[in-house]
Design a protein around this motif. Sequence first.
Motif, PDB file in Angstrom:
ATOM      1  N   GLN A  73      31.926  14.471 -93.323  1.00  6.86           N
ATOM      2  CA  GLN A  73      31.208  14.316 -92.060  1.00  6.86           C
ATOM      3  C   GLN A  73      31.302  15.587 -91.221  1.00  6.86           C
ATOM      4  OE1 GLN A  73      32.097  10.705 -89.868  1.00  6.86           O
ATOM      5  NE2 GLN A  73      32.612   9.678 -91.773  1.00  6.86           N
ATOM      6  N   GLN A  77      28.164  17.751 -89.848  1.00  8.82           N
ATOM      7  CA  GLN A  77      27.988  18.021 -88.425  1.00  8.82           C
ATOM      8  C   GLN A  77      27.892  19.523 -88.170  1.00  8.82           C
ATOM      9  OE1 GLN A  77      26.922  15.665 -86.843  1.00  8.82           O
ATOM     10  NE2 GLN A  77      28.496  14.607 -85.720  1.00  8.82           N
ATOM     11  N   GLU A 125      29.036  12.264 -83.247  1.00  6.89           N
ATOM     12  CA  GLU A 125      27.835  12.556 -84.020  1.00  6.89           C
ATOM     13  C   GLU A 125      26.825  13.449 -83.323  1.00  6.89           C
ATOM     14  OE1 GLU A 125      26.062   9.413 -86.103  1.00  6.89           O
ATOM     15  OE2 GLU A 125      27.958   8.532 -86.684  1.00  6.89           O
ATOM     16  N   PHE A 136      32.054  19.140 -83.211  1.00  9.69           N
ATOM     17  CA  PHE A 136      32.309  17.702 -83.242  1.00  9.69           C
ATOM     18  C   PHE A 136      33.694  17.447 -82.679  1.00  9.69           C
ATOM     19  CE2 PHE A 136      33.813  19.333 -87.276  1.00  9.69           C
ATOM     20  CZ  PHE A 136      35.051  18.733 -87.435  1.00  9.69           C
TER      21      PHE A 136
END
Length: 196
Positions: A73, A77, A125, A136
Amino acid sequence: MNKWIRKSAVVLISVLTFGLITPTQLITNVNAENPSERDTVEGARLGSYGQEASYFNEAEVDKDKFIEDLVKQAEMQSYQKFGTRIKPVIENEFREIVMPNIEKALQEIANQFPTEDLLNLAITESPGKGQSEKIFNIKNNNTNTDVLRFHVRRDNPPQAGYWFNFHYHTYHDGFQSHHELGSIYWDKNTPPKWMS
């Protein structure tokens, strides 16, 4: 007629949820008329630990898998923040220099929390646009507070061109200290804005 209704539902839900539910997920769910128990459990496990906390219990949490998901993730990002103009230029160096350090930082923070509390950690997000440093944050959903903040700053030392300085801050010192992740050279010319 039945297919037309399904397709309309996909479009309507995509618009109403602002993309939080992707058409692929919906099509899969709509087309699966009799999902097996295995499919239901597998689908729940595909989400991040923080977003799908209700599907996990303490015995199922695997720290390595949790960190692996967070790293994926984080990489996504970061690429979203870079946008289509910066990403192709720095992607390889970012993957070689910065990503291993992001992974180490995520491992360190995961080791600071009991296994059952890992379920409450989630990645934000929405990277910052324009000149913003934010890539992030890692947030504790129980307390609704940030635990880590990952940033990239544009540095322009005299006669040295532009550099992207990747670093993070922790809640331990009120997000004051910079913990270096690495720097990547851009060019003598000013880089484009983030997410452009």
